[in-house]
Design a protein around this motif. Structure first.
Motif, PDB file in Angstrom:
ATOM      1  N   GLU A 118       0.802  -1.224   0.000  1.00  0.00           N
ATOM      2  CA  GLU A 118       0.000   0.000   0.000  1.00  0.00           C
ATOM      3  C   GLU A 118       0.841   1.283   0.000  1.00  0.00           C
ATOM      4  O   GLU A 118       0.512   2.230  -0.722  1.00  0.00           O
ATOM      5  CB  GLU A 118      -0.988   0.017   1.168  1.00  0.00           C
ATOM      6  CG  GLU A 118      -1.948   1.209   1.093  1.00  0.00           C
ATOM      7  CD  GLU A 118      -3.105   1.103   2.065  1.00  0.00           C
ATOM      8  OE1 GLU A 118      -3.347   2.084   2.780  1.00  0.00           O
ATOM      9  OE2 GLU A 118      -3.756   0.049   2.093  1.00  0.00           O
ATOM     10  N   PRO A 119       1.947   1.373   0.767  1.00  0.00           N
ATOM     11  CA  PRO A 119       2.764   2.596   0.667  1.00  0.00           C
ATOM     12  C   PRO A 119       3.255   2.860  -0.749  1.00  0.00           C
ATOM     13  O   PRO A 119       3.330   4.015  -1.198  1.00  0.00           O
ATOM     14  CB  PRO A 119       3.924   2.318   1.631  1.00  0.00           C
ATOM     15  CG  PRO A 119       3.370   1.364   2.626  1.00  0.00           C
ATOM     16  CD  PRO A 119       2.451   0.482   1.826  1.00  0.00           C
ATOM     17  N   LEU A 120       3.589   1.802  -1.478  1.00  0.00           N
ATOM     18  CA  LEU A 120       4.034   1.956  -2.865  1.00  0.00           C
ATOM     19  C   LEU A 120       2.877   2.353  -3.769  1.00  0.00           C
ATOM     20  O   LEU A 120       3.027   3.206  -4.659  1.00  0.00           O
ATOM     21  CB  LEU A 120       4.663   0.656  -3.362  1.00  0.00           C
ATOM     22  CG  LEU A 120       5.985   0.257  -2.711  1.00  0.00           C
ATOM     23  CD1 LEU A 120       6.383  -1.152  -3.119  1.00  0.00           C
ATOM     24  CD2 LEU A 120       7.078   1.251  -3.089  1.00  0.00           C
ATOM     25  N   LEU A 121       1.716   1.744  -3.558  1.00  0.00           N
ATOM     26  CA  LEU A 121       0.538   2.112  -4.354  1.00  0.00           C
ATOM     27  C   LEU A 121       0.203   3.583  -4.175  1.00  0.00           C
ATOM     28  O   LEU A 121      -0.092   4.292  -5.145  1.00  0.00           O
ATOM     29  CB  LEU A 121      -0.654   1.239  -3.953  1.00  0.00           C
ATOM     30  CG  LEU A 121      -0.597  -0.231  -4.366  1.00  0.00           C
ATOM     31  CD1 LEU A 121      -1.713  -1.009  -3.688  1.00  0.00           C
ATOM     32  CD2 LEU A 121      -0.713  -0.364  -5.883  1.00  0.00           C
ATOM     33  N   ASN A 122       0.248   4.052  -2.939  1.00  0.00           N
ATOM     34  CA  ASN A 122      -0.027   5.467  -2.682  1.00  0.00           C
ATOM     35  C   ASN A 122       1.020   6.359  -3.352  1.00  0.00           C
ATOM     36  O   ASN A 122       0.690   7.393  -3.940  1.00  0.00           O
ATOM     37  CB  ASN A 122      -0.053   5.736  -1.176  1.00  0.00           C
ATOM     38  CG  ASN A 122      -1.272   5.148  -0.495  1.00  0.00           C
ATOM     39  OD1 ASN A 122      -2.347   5.068  -1.082  1.00  0.00           O
ATOM     40  ND2 ASN A 122      -1.116   4.722   0.747  1.00  0.00           N
ATOM     41  N   LEU A 123       2.271   5.946  -3.294  1.00  0.00           N
ATOM     42  CA  LEU A 123       3.353   6.749  -3.861  1.00  0.00           C
ATOM     43  C   LEU A 123       3.237   6.865  -5.378  1.00  0.00           C
ATOM     44  O   LEU A 123       3.488   7.937  -5.958  1.00  0.00           O
ATOM     45  CB  LEU A 123       4.699   6.131  -3.476  1.00  0.00           C
ATOM     46  CG  LEU A 123       5.951   6.944  -3.824  1.00  0.00           C
ATOM     47  CD1 LEU A 123       5.955   8.278  -3.085  1.00  0.00           C
ATOM     48  CD2 LEU A 123       7.209   6.155  -3.465  1.00  0.00           C
ATOM     49  N   TRP A 124       2.849   5.779  -6.029  1.00  0.00           N
ATOM     50  CA  TRP A 124       2.711   5.788  -7.487  1.00  0.00           C
ATOM     51  C   TRP A 124       1.378   6.369  -7.946  1.00  0.00           C
ATOM     52  O   TRP A 124       1.153   6.536  -9.146  1.00  0.00           O
ATOM     53  CB  TRP A 124       2.875   4.370  -8.025  1.00  0.00           C
ATOM     54  CG  TRP A 124       4.307   3.909  -8.065  1.00  0.00           C
ATOM     55  CD1 TRP A 124       4.989   3.217  -7.108  1.00  0.00           C
ATOM     56  CD2 TRP A 124       5.240   4.103  -9.133  1.00  0.00           C
ATOM     57  NE1 TRP A 124       6.282   2.973  -7.500  1.00  0.00           N
ATOM     58  CE2 TRP A 124       6.469   3.498  -8.746  1.00  0.00           C
ATOM     59  CE3 TRP A 124       5.170   4.727 -10.384  1.00  0.00           C
ATOM     60  CZ2 TRP A 124       7.601   3.507  -9.560  1.00  0.00           C
ATOM     61  CZ3 TRP A 124       6.292   4.732 -11.198  1.00  0.00           C
ATOM     62  CH2 TRP A 124       7.494   4.131 -10.790  1.00  0.00           C
ATOM     63  N   GLY A 125       0.474   6.651  -7.010  1.00  0.00           N
ATOM     64  CA  GLY A 125      -0.791   7.271  -7.369  1.00  0.00           C
ATOM     65  C   GLY A 125      -1.951   6.328  -7.520  1.00  0.00           C
ATOM     66  O   GLY A 125      -3.021   6.731  -8.004  1.00  0.00           O
ATOM     67  N   PHE A 126      -1.805   5.065  -7.102  1.00  0.00           N
ATOM     68  CA  PHE A 126      -2.862   4.078  -7.287  1.00  0.00           C
ATOM     69  C   PHE A 126      -3.554   3.673  -5.994  1.00  0.00           C
ATOM     70  O   PHE A 126      -4.515   2.902  -6.034  1.00  0.00           O
ATOM     71  CB  PHE A 126      -2.284   2.822  -7.949  1.00  0.00           C
ATOM     72  CG  PHE A 126      -1.694   3.049  -9.310  1.00  0.00           C
ATOM     73  CD1 PHE A 126      -2.495   3.440 -10.371  1.00  0.00           C
ATOM     74  CD2 PHE A 126      -0.336   2.871  -9.533  1.00  0.00           C
ATOM     75  CE1 PHE A 126      -1.954   3.641 -11.640  1.00  0.00           C
ATOM     76  CE2 PHE A 126       0.214   3.058 -10.785  1.00  0.00           C
ATOM     77  CZ  PHE A 126      -0.595   3.454 -11.851  1.00  0.00           C
ATOM     78  N   GLY A 127      -3.085   4.123  -4.853  1.00  0.00           N
ATOM     79  CA  GLY A 127      -3.614   3.673  -3.573  1.00  0.00           C
ATOM     80  C   GLY A 127      -4.697   4.574  -3.018  1.00  0.00           C
ATOM     81  O   GLY A 127      -4.996   5.643  -3.561  1.00  0.00           O
TER      82      GLY A 127
END
Length: 337
Positions: A118-127
């Motif tokens: 989830e931290p990566l999803l949020n960072l890439w704009g998908f979370g």
């Protein structure tokens, strides 16, 4: 539940009239998990009407949403996600079950599949907490990757614990789990011929009143229109399709998918566009379709063959698509294009 993946599997079904055996096809559905669900089943004498079944199905949907949604701050998993490192929280058994399943898939894939992205999803704009859709700053990516990894989770006496500030995202398996739960409830009610679909994940069993199988259309992985790539018959299996289409962005001429490889912390870049998996468990079909998509056309194919996973691959080749299915898939899908 997989709103990130938009794993689209269209059910081609005709609503049939009752037959001389006193059978009829019941159908209902509605919104759920940011998408929709639909249930069709054969009602026979002594089995309940849709008006009695629908509340029970929606009770399961509501329970899953309260426990596992990353889009509501009061869900069990989001309250856990807000905790700092070295924290524990009592959890309902369904969440612990999915964490164990995620650990199994993570270990089997060498860390390519991971519930803590989830931290990566949020960072890439998908979370669920995404600020903007763009390629992240390299330093921010390094920092986010420090908060990713299934090894940071453990289960102790009914509690979920973490030794780093990880955040769990069940979107890769929760819909399949929900399908299994609803199918199990139908079986308890004496309903053994049904098609249950939740946000694109599905499971079918038995046959329709006219004796024909439930037929499912596997869509070509396009983001501009819906085209059936193949039509299959399903009986006793969960079906899940994971794809890199419909949820992506482009920057500097390059395409970035919402499907992330936890090993690199970045979206997948290979030419595998979608994977469909059949498994007796819709939960496992859901997780395995994501796992194979992350691994890619070669590594994913080898993994499916090694573990005897019934899989159907669709690869991009220029502006067209090419397909590849293994023997296990062909044996389970008698309906041809």
């Amino acid at each position: 539940m997989d709103g990130l993946r938009y794993a689209v599997v269209g059910a081609l079904l005709a609503i049939l009239a009752g037959c001389d055996k006193g059978e009829s096809l019941e159908a209902f559905g509605g919104p759920t998990m940011g998408s929709t669900y639909s249930i069709k089943y054969v009602r026979t004498p002594g089995t309940p009407a849709a008006s009695d079944v629908q509340p029970q199905a929606e009770s399961i949907l509501g329970e899953v949403d309260r426990q596992m949604s990353t889009y509501r701050s009061d869900s069990d998993i989001e309250r856990f996600n807000d905790l700092p490192a070295n924290s524990c929280q009592p959890m309902p058994e369904p969440i612990l079950h999915l964490v164990r399943t995620g650990e199994q898939l993570s270990q089997a894939s060498g860390g390519a599949f991971d519930l803590t992205v989830e931290p990566l999803l949020n960072l890439w704009g998908f979370g669920p907490q995404a600020r903007q859709v763009k390629v992240p700053d390299p330093m921010a990516l390094v920092q986010a990757r420090q908060r990713v990894g299934h090894q940071h989770l453990r289960i102790e006496a009914g509690q979920l614990c973490k030794d780093a500030a990880v955040q769990v995202d069940f979107n890769s398996i929760a819909a399949g789990y929900t399908v299994d739960r609803i199918a199990g409830r139908l079986e308890q009610l004496g309903i053994h011929r049904y098609l249950v679909e939740v946000t694109g994940e599905l499971k079918a069993a038995g046959r329709k009143p006219d004796g024909t199988p439930w037929r499912v259309a596997l869509e070509e992985p396009r983001d501009d229109q819906q085209v059936a790539e193949r039509i299959i018959a399903v009986d006793g299996f969960g079906v899940s399709t994971s794809g890199d289409y419909r949820n992506y962005f482009q920057q500097d001429g390059r395409r970035y998918s919402h499907t992330l490889d936890a090993r690199s912390g970045a979206p997948i870049t290979h030419h595998l566009a979608s994977v469909t998996v059949l498994d007796p468990s819709a939960l496992m079909a859901d997780g395995l379709s994501t796992l194979l998509l992350v691994l890619g056309p070669e590594e994913g194919w080898d993994y499916a063959e090694k573990h005897r996973i019934a899989a159907f691959f669709v690869m991009r080749e220029g502006d067209a698509f090419v397909t590849r299915s293994n023997k296990a898939f062909e044996q389970l899908t008698p309906v041809k294009p």
